[in-house]
Motif scaffolding. Structure first.
Motif, PDB file in Angstrom:
ATOM      1  N   CYS A 111       0.868  -1.185   0.000  1.00  0.00           N
ATOM      2  CA  CYS A 111       0.000   0.000   0.000  1.00  0.00           C
ATOM      3  C   CYS A 111       0.896   1.222   0.000  1.00  0.00           C
ATOM      4  CB  CYS A 111      -0.897  -0.014   1.231  1.00  0.00           C
ATOM      5  SG  CYS A 111      -1.852   1.507   1.409  1.00  0.00           S
TER       6      CYS A 111
ATOM      7  N   ARG B 177       3.476  -1.242  -7.566  1.00  0.00           N
ATOM      8  CA  ARG B 177       2.702  -0.157  -6.989  1.00  0.00           C
ATOM      9  C   ARG B 177       3.234   0.157  -5.596  1.00  0.00           C
ATOM     10  NH1 ARG B 177      -2.407   0.477  -4.419  1.00  0.00           N
ATOM     11  NH2 ARG B 177      -0.943   1.516  -3.023  1.00  0.00           N
TER      12      ARG B 177
ATOM     13  N   LYS C 201       0.480   9.574   0.839  1.00  0.00           N
ATOM     14  CA  LYS C 201      -0.798   8.908   1.071  1.00  0.00           C
ATOM     15  C   LYS C 201      -1.861   9.932   1.461  1.00  0.00           C
ATOM     16  CE  LYS C 201      -1.158   5.104   0.943  1.00  0.00           C
ATOM     17  NZ  LYS C 201      -1.367   4.273  -0.277  1.00  0.00           N
TER      18      LYS C 201
ATOM     19  N   GLU D 111       1.197   7.218  -6.233  1.00  0.00           N
ATOM     20  CA  GLU D 111       0.157   8.245  -6.161  1.00  0.00           C
ATOM     21  C   GLU D 111       0.731   9.646  -5.991  1.00  0.00           C
ATOM     22  OE1 GLU D 111      -3.050   7.246  -3.502  1.00  0.00           O
ATOM     23  OE2 GLU D 111      -3.959   9.245  -3.678  1.00  0.00           O
TER      24      GLU D 111
ATOM     25  N   GLN E 142      -0.570   7.953 -10.158  1.00  0.00           N
ATOM     26  CA  GLN E 142      -1.893   7.517  -9.699  1.00  0.00           C
ATOM     27  C   GLN E 142      -2.601   8.700  -9.059  1.00  0.00           C
ATOM     28  OE1 GLN E 142      -1.911   3.796  -7.591  1.00  0.00           O
ATOM     29  NE2 GLN E 142      -3.484   4.485  -6.154  1.00  0.00           N
TER      30      GLN E 142
ATOM     31  N   GLY F 130      -5.816   9.209  -6.685  1.00  0.00           N
ATOM     32  CA  GLY F 130      -6.617   8.336  -5.832  1.00  0.00           C
ATOM     33  C   GLY F 130      -8.075   8.749  -5.762  1.00  0.00           C
ATOM     34  N   THR F 131      -8.842   7.869  -5.122  1.00  0.00           N
ATOM     35  CA  THR F 131     -10.296   8.059  -5.079  1.00  0.00           C
ATOM     36  C   THR F 131     -10.678   9.397  -4.442  1.00  0.00           C
ATOM     37  OG1 THR F 131     -12.339   6.910  -4.526  1.00  0.00           O
ATOM     38  CG2 THR F 131     -10.635   6.846  -2.834  1.00  0.00           C
ATOM     39  N   ARG F 132      -9.932   9.809  -3.406  1.00  0.00           N
ATOM     40  CA  ARG F 132     -10.278  11.051  -2.713  1.00  0.00           C
ATOM     41  C   ARG F 132      -9.965  12.289  -3.540  1.00  0.00           C
ATOM     42  NH1 ARG F 132      -8.423   7.194   0.340  1.00  0.00           N
ATOM     43  NH2 ARG F 132      -9.191   6.744   2.436  1.00  0.00           N
TER      44      ARG F 132
ATOM     45  N   LYS G  17      -8.273   6.576 -10.324  1.00  0.00           N
ATOM     46  CA  LYS G  17      -9.244   5.811  -9.546  1.00  0.00           C
ATOM     47  C   LYS G  17     -10.611   6.490  -9.619  1.00  0.00           C
ATOM     48  CE  LYS G  17      -6.482   2.959  -6.939  1.00  0.00           C
ATOM     49  NZ  LYS G  17      -6.659   2.516  -5.565  1.00  0.00           N
TER      50      LYS G  17
ATOM     51  N   ARG H 115     -12.443   0.922  -7.916  1.00  0.00           N
ATOM     52  CA  ARG H 115     -11.890   0.524  -6.614  1.00  0.00           C
ATOM     53  C   ARG H 115     -12.973   0.398  -5.543  1.00  0.00           C
ATOM     54  NH1 ARG H 115     -12.882   2.847  -2.456  1.00  0.00           N
ATOM     55  NH2 ARG H 115     -10.796   3.165  -1.580  1.00  0.00           N
TER      56      ARG H 115
ATOM     57  N   ASP I  55      -9.209  -2.659  -8.736  1.00  0.00           N
ATOM     58  CA  ASP I  55      -8.419  -2.721  -7.502  1.00  0.00           C
ATOM     59  C   ASP I  55      -9.189  -3.579  -6.499  1.00  0.00           C
ATOM     60  OD1 ASP I  55      -7.383  -2.339  -4.954  1.00  0.00           O
ATOM     61  OD2 ASP I  55      -7.027  -0.199  -5.217  1.00  0.00           O
TER      62      ASP I  55
ATOM     63  N   HIS J 212      -8.522  -2.353  -2.256  1.00  0.00           N
ATOM     64  CA  HIS J 212      -9.390  -1.314  -1.692  1.00  0.00           C
ATOM     65  C   HIS J 212     -10.856  -1.611  -1.980  1.00  0.00           C
ATOM     66  CE1 HIS J 212      -5.426   0.542  -1.919  1.00  0.00           C
ATOM     67  NE2 HIS J 212      -5.786   1.099  -0.773  1.00  0.00           N
TER      68      HIS J 212
ATOM     69  N   LEU K  74      -4.821  -4.085  -9.744  1.00  0.00           N
ATOM     70  CA  LEU K  74      -3.920  -3.334  -8.858  1.00  0.00           C
ATOM     71  C   LEU K  74      -4.044  -3.975  -7.478  1.00  0.00           C
ATOM     72  CD1 LEU K  74      -2.200  -0.622  -8.805  1.00  0.00           C
ATOM     73  CD2 LEU K  74      -4.263   0.472  -7.948  1.00  0.00           C
TER      74      LEU K  74
ATOM     75  N   GLU L 193      -2.506  -5.097  -3.549  1.00  0.00           N
ATOM     76  CA  GLU L 193      -1.566  -4.859  -2.443  1.00  0.00           C
ATOM     77  C   GLU L 193      -1.045  -6.189  -1.904  1.00  0.00           C
ATOM     78  OE1 GLU L 193      -3.106  -0.504  -0.995  1.00  0.00           O
ATOM     79  OE2 GLU L 193      -3.801  -2.217   0.171  1.00  0.00           O
TER      80      GLU L 193
HETATM   81  C1  PEP Z   1      -4.046   3.248  -3.080  1.00  0.00           C
HETATM   82  O1  PEP Z   1      -4.197   2.583  -4.116  1.00  0.00           O
HETATM   83  O2  PEP Z   1      -2.991   3.295  -2.459  1.00  0.00           O
HETATM   84  C2  PEP Z   1      -5.180   4.038  -2.539  1.00  0.00           C
HETATM   85  C3  PEP Z   1      -5.020   4.877  -1.527  1.00  0.00           C
HETATM   86  O3  PEP Z   1      -6.339   3.773  -3.140  1.00  0.00           O
HETATM   87  P1  PEP Z   1      -7.717   4.604  -3.149  1.00  0.00           P
HETATM   88  O4  PEP Z   1      -7.376   5.974  -3.654  1.00  0.00           O
HETATM   89  O5  PEP Z   1      -8.547   3.816  -4.109  1.00  0.00           O
HETATM   90  O6  PEP Z   1      -8.267   4.591  -1.741  1.00  0.00           O
END
Ligand code: PEP
Ligand code: MN
Length: 282
Positions: free
Chosen positions: A48, A72, A77, A110, A128, A130-132, A153, A183, A217, A220, A244, A246
């Motif tokens: 991760c 990955r 983060k 990311e 990358q 990410g979802t957020r 994502k 994801r 993914d 997640h 993808l 982990e």
């Molecule tokens: C990730 O892939 O490390 C991750 C944080 O994923 P997500 O943005 O989908 O939560």
């Protein structure tokens, strides 16, 4: 999804505006020497987060040995709690570069802040988002302008239209090398612990709308290592171009890992997944 009276919401990433993909087919997106969209399922695997040099190199070697195509691992983060481990930042980028040099695997990592794009793109083979951050339009634009391919994502509460519009921001700023990644979405955010639901049907619907490659993914998307292998099989059955995943370093107990250990598979499980999705010759 577009209205005849308005400018289409997404033109560059729309299958309809690419006659070469009118009859089907997928755009090829190259990441180092790996090509998404050429038919075979590609696997990106790794930790991760980059938590230490030892942990990352061990996980990277395990990913390589299992037959993964890319590494990955997060240097930066976006954690839900501000008290959770936030990544090692620039030090992690150096570790990822070392892991790539040793294994030969291209690196996907990311980027969470438009101000970091240049330094992350200097190391990453693929950025990358990410979802957020799927709705973070300045970040999408900077990532697109970096010249690196972008793994985008799906926001965990986003419609397909919103997701494709986010891909359009990336494409409009650069060359259009975008890979989408489902994801898991939130079906019941009021639940005390709202675990995600993988939207396999989105993969088929996306195929109609766009020629961009689509990944899944399962880590997640399930938040549960014991469900990852089946999610991979279901994703492949739904037609994904890649996964993808982990993974833990070999022999490391989950409690030695600070980030997402509960959803990280062992190298043995990763090997079995790769064999299943690519065939025993991999
Ligand atoms: C990730 O892939 O490390 C991750 C944080 O994923 P997500 O943005 O989908 O939560
Ligand atoms: Mn994670």
């Amino acid at each position: 999804m577009s209205s005849p009276h308005r400018q289409p919401a997404y033109r560059l990433v729309s299958r309809a505006s690419h006659p070469e993909y009118a009859g089907g087919g997928t755009r090829r997106v190259r990441v180092g020497d790996v090509t998404f969209g050429e038919g075979a399922v590609k696997v990106a695997a790794g930790p991760c987060a980059v938590e230490s040099r030892e942990q990352t190199l061990a996980a990277a070697r395990a990913a390589k040995a299992a037959g993964a195509d890319l590494l990955r691992g997060g240097a930066y983060k976006t954690r839900t709690s501000p008290y959770d481990f936030q990544g090692l930042g620039e030090a992690a980028l150096e570790i990822l570069a070392e892991a790539r040099a040793e294994t030969g695997l291209p690196v996907v990592t990311e980027v969470i802040d438009p101000r970091h794009v240049e330094r992350v793109a200097a190391v990453a083979d693929m950025l990358q988002v990410g979802t957020r951050n799927m709705h973070n339009t300045p970040l999408l634009t900077e990532a697109g302008a970096s010249g690196k391919p972008v793994l985008l994502k799906r926001g965990w509460a986003s419609t397909l239209r919103e997701w494709l519009c986010a891909a359009e921001y990336v494409a409009a700023a650069g060359r259009g090398d975008v890979v989408l990644c489902e994801r898991g979405i939130r079906l019941d955010p009021r639940a005390a612990h709202a675990s995600p639901t993988l939207d396999y049907e989105a993969i088929r619907l996306l195929r109609g709308e766009t020629a961009l490659p689509v990944l899944l993914d399962p880590s997640h998307g399930t938040e549960d290592a014991s469900r990852v292998a089946l999610a991979c099989e279901l994703g492949v059955a739904a037609g994904v171009d890649g996964l993808l995943i982990e993974v833990l370093p070999p022999g490391w107990p989950a409690d030695r890992i600070r980030c997402d250990a509960h959803q990280s598979v062992t190298p043995e499980v990763l090997s079995a997944i790769v064999k299943k999705v690519k065939g025993p010759e991999s």
